[in-house]
Design a protein around this motif. Sequence first.
Motif, short mmCIF file in Angstrom:
data_model
loop_
_atom_site.label_atom_id
_atom_site.label_comp_id
_atom_site.label_asym_id
_atom_site.label_seq_id
_atom_site.Cartn_x
_atom_site.Cartn_y
_atom_site.Cartn_z
N ALA A 153 0.69 -1.24 0.30
CA ALA A 153 0.20 -0.04 0.26
C ALA A 153 1.07 1.17 0.20
O ALA A 153 1.55 1.46 0.66
CB ALA A 153 -1.04 0.18 1.10
N PRO A 154 0.39 2.16 -0.97
CA PRO A 154 1.55 3.15 -1.16
C PRO A 154 0.87 3.99 -0.09
O PRO A 154 0.06 4.58 0.23
CB PRO A 154 1.48 3.53 -2.73
N PRO A 155 1.98 4.93 0.12
CA PRO A 155 1.61 6.28 0.83
C PRO A 155 0.75 6.96 1.15
O PRO A 155 -1.14 7.25 1.87
CB PRO A 155 2.80 6.89 1.71
N GLU A 156 -0.07 7.39 -0.33
CA GLU A 156 -1.06 7.77 -0.48
C GLU A 156 -2.34 7.60 -0.79
O GLU A 156 -3.71 7.63 -0.55
CB GLU A 156 -1.27 8.69 -2.37
N LYS A 160 -7.38 5.04 3.93
CA LYS A 160 -8.40 5.84 2.83
C LYS A 160 -9.94 4.63 2.79
O LYS A 160 -8.89 3.58 3.15
CB LYS A 160 -8.02 6.36 1.95
N THR A 161 -10.58 5.28 2.85
CA THR A 161 -10.79 3.55 2.45
C THR A 161 -11.08 2.90 0.62
O THR A 161 -11.01 4.23 0.31
CB THR A 161 -12.64 3.87 3.09
N LEU A 162 -12.16 2.39 0.26
CA LEU A 162 -12.01 1.59 -0.76
C LEU A 162 -13.13 2.82 -1.46
O LEU A 162 -12.41 2.94 -2.99
CB LEU A 162 -12.24 0.22 -0.59
N GLN A 163 -13.97 3.25 -0.81
CA GLN A 163 -14.63 4.12 -1.75
C GLN A 163 -14.23 5.32 -1.96
O GLN A 163 -14.22 5.98 -2.64
CB GLN A 163 -15.86 4.40 -0.63
N ALA A 203 -16.03 -1.53 0.18
CA ALA A 203 -16.12 -0.06 0.00
C ALA A 203 -16.09 0.35 1.30
O ALA A 203 -15.18 1.57 1.38
CB ALA A 203 -17.61 0.27 -0.47
N ASN A 204 -16.47 0.12 2.82
CA ASN A 204 -15.83 0.99 3.73
C ASN A 204 -14.49 0.25 4.60
O ASN A 204 -14.41 0.49 5.66
CB ASN A 204 -17.00 0.76 4.71
N ASN A 208 -4.77 -0.08 5.40
CA ASN A 208 -3.31 0.39 6.83
C ASN A 208 -1.79 0.28 5.43
O ASN A 208 -1.95 -0.29 5.04
CB ASN A 208 -3.62 0.09 7.97
N GLU A 209 -1.03 0.91 6.78
CA GLU A 209 0.55 1.11 6.05
C GLU A 209 1.16 -0.65 5.99
O GLU A 209 0.04 -1.50 7.24
CB GLU A 209 1.13 2.29 7.27
#
Lengths: 230, 230
Positions: A153-156, A160-163, A203-204, A208-209
């Motif tokens: 998972a990249p920092p950006e 965030k949620t998938l949605q 979607a929700n 995580n890092e």
Amino acid sequence: MASYAVIGLGRFGMTVATILAETGMEVLAIDKDQALVDAISGKVTQAICINSTDEEALRNLNLDEMDAVILGIGSNIEESILTAAILKKIGVGMIHAKVENELHGRILELIGVQKILLPEKIVGTQLAKTLSSRNILEYTTLTTGLGVMELLAPPEFVGKTLQELALPTTRKINIIAIKYNYLTVSDEGHNLIEQRINDMPGANDIINEGDILVLMGKTKDLDNLVDDLA
Amino acid sequence: MASYAVIGLGRFGMTVATILAETGMEVLAIDKDQALVDAISGKVTQAICINSTDEEALRNLNLDEMDAVILGIGSNIEESILTAAILKKIGVGMIHAKVENELHGRILELIGVQKILLPEKIVGTQLAKTLSSRNILEYTTLTTGLGVMELLAPPEFVGKTLQELALPTTRKINIIAIKYNYLTVSDEGHNLIEQRINDMPGANDIINEGDILVLMGKTKDLDNLVDDLA
Ligand SMILES: Nc1ncnc2c1ncn2[C@@H]1O[C@H](COP(=O)(O)OP(=O)(O)OP(=O)(O)O)[C@@H](O)[C@H]1O
Ligand SMILES: Nc1ncnc2c1ncn2[C@@H]1O[C@H](COP(=O)(O)OP(=O)(O)OP(=O)(O)O)[C@@H](O)[C@H]1O
């Protein structure tokens, strides 16, 4: 049950013949080296020792009734080419052939071999794609233009949620699974980290890092994502 | 930006070096054959002609600061083994090496090479898996035990919704996309069949004959499905 002939029992041909037989397919294994024929004869339907450039010998094998013939002759390029030409002449429908180099592949294509495989190039391409982004743990392309990528998972994306990410609409890419580290306690009371897979991400779900995202999409859309993240 | 050294510019090494450079990585390409070094010099960060068994020459290249070294020497097995031993001695962290056979791979493993690649075996395995079920159009395994398979919808799936099949719960397998044939009319009024992808299949989507299902799951769960359908 499908039936296949494998001509040439080198590293490639022996692998193909053995795994096809293990999955229950009918396999006719052919090589001019008696020792290799003996080595495989207990594992396949039939194993015979002939020279595949002998047209008469090949004619008697009803190869044209097989689902496909796999041609695994590499360093003997002339023998491979001659064998391929004979197979086409006796009416074999589908041929998959390993080749030694691009020129060998080009000649077999002109003869009518449908699937050409240059192992060093296929494996070299996959390694380079995997390395080219330290976040990419795995990058695999399927023949039909789809690709699957395992991306750290990249920092950006973190938090965030998938949605919120809306990858399917903004990038035509789906997150088909998320691998995450799960903190549990062992029987003896030690902290343990287990890697688990969320294979129905919703979607929700929040990224995580340290999560590994399994992404699917057209290879050009995946490549665009990698370029933008780099 | 990640940096890599590629030693040996045969079919494998040349592929890896070229693609890594194309994706913007820093690449140091090494070969003892001047003609190959000249052929790649315009495409990579640096290309040098040295014999990789020369420890002094390798020491001056700061290879231990690279993200990884890719060792692409195959048929010269002794040169590959000696080079790998020198790389470990000078402190190179990550080595990916192509090998000629299982024994060559075993020796490099004992020396400490982390990733061993036998192209003929990797490509042979993938072809055999794809052939072993005429329904499987593509079968790819990711290093971490997950697999992706493109499967022609078997008769027992046709006419059912994803909810009725309940693959995630009954088999721990997800249908991550469905490729289907879409009948349209061209500008000149001819009937056209286009292959389209439904990349967000929902519970109520029905599987039709001729659909191609893109499945994801652990390789053992995918193998079980293939066995049961055979
Ligand atoms: N004319 C032939 N008829 C039958 N078998 C053949 C013929 N020519 C070569 N073979 C066999 O094919 C196998 C592979 O051939 P070859 O050595 O040319 O390819 P290779 O590229 O080294 O194979 P691999 O990379 O799969 O190990 C060998 O076992 C060889 O005995
Ligand atoms: N000691 C060495 N130092 C530098 N380069 C080397 C050395 N030994 C071999 N090479 C180079 O490595 C390349 C590949 O070597 P080799 O021919 O042994 O492997 P190969 O298995 O035929 O390669 P491929 O399958 O990738 O075509 C060649 O270009 C060769 O010049």
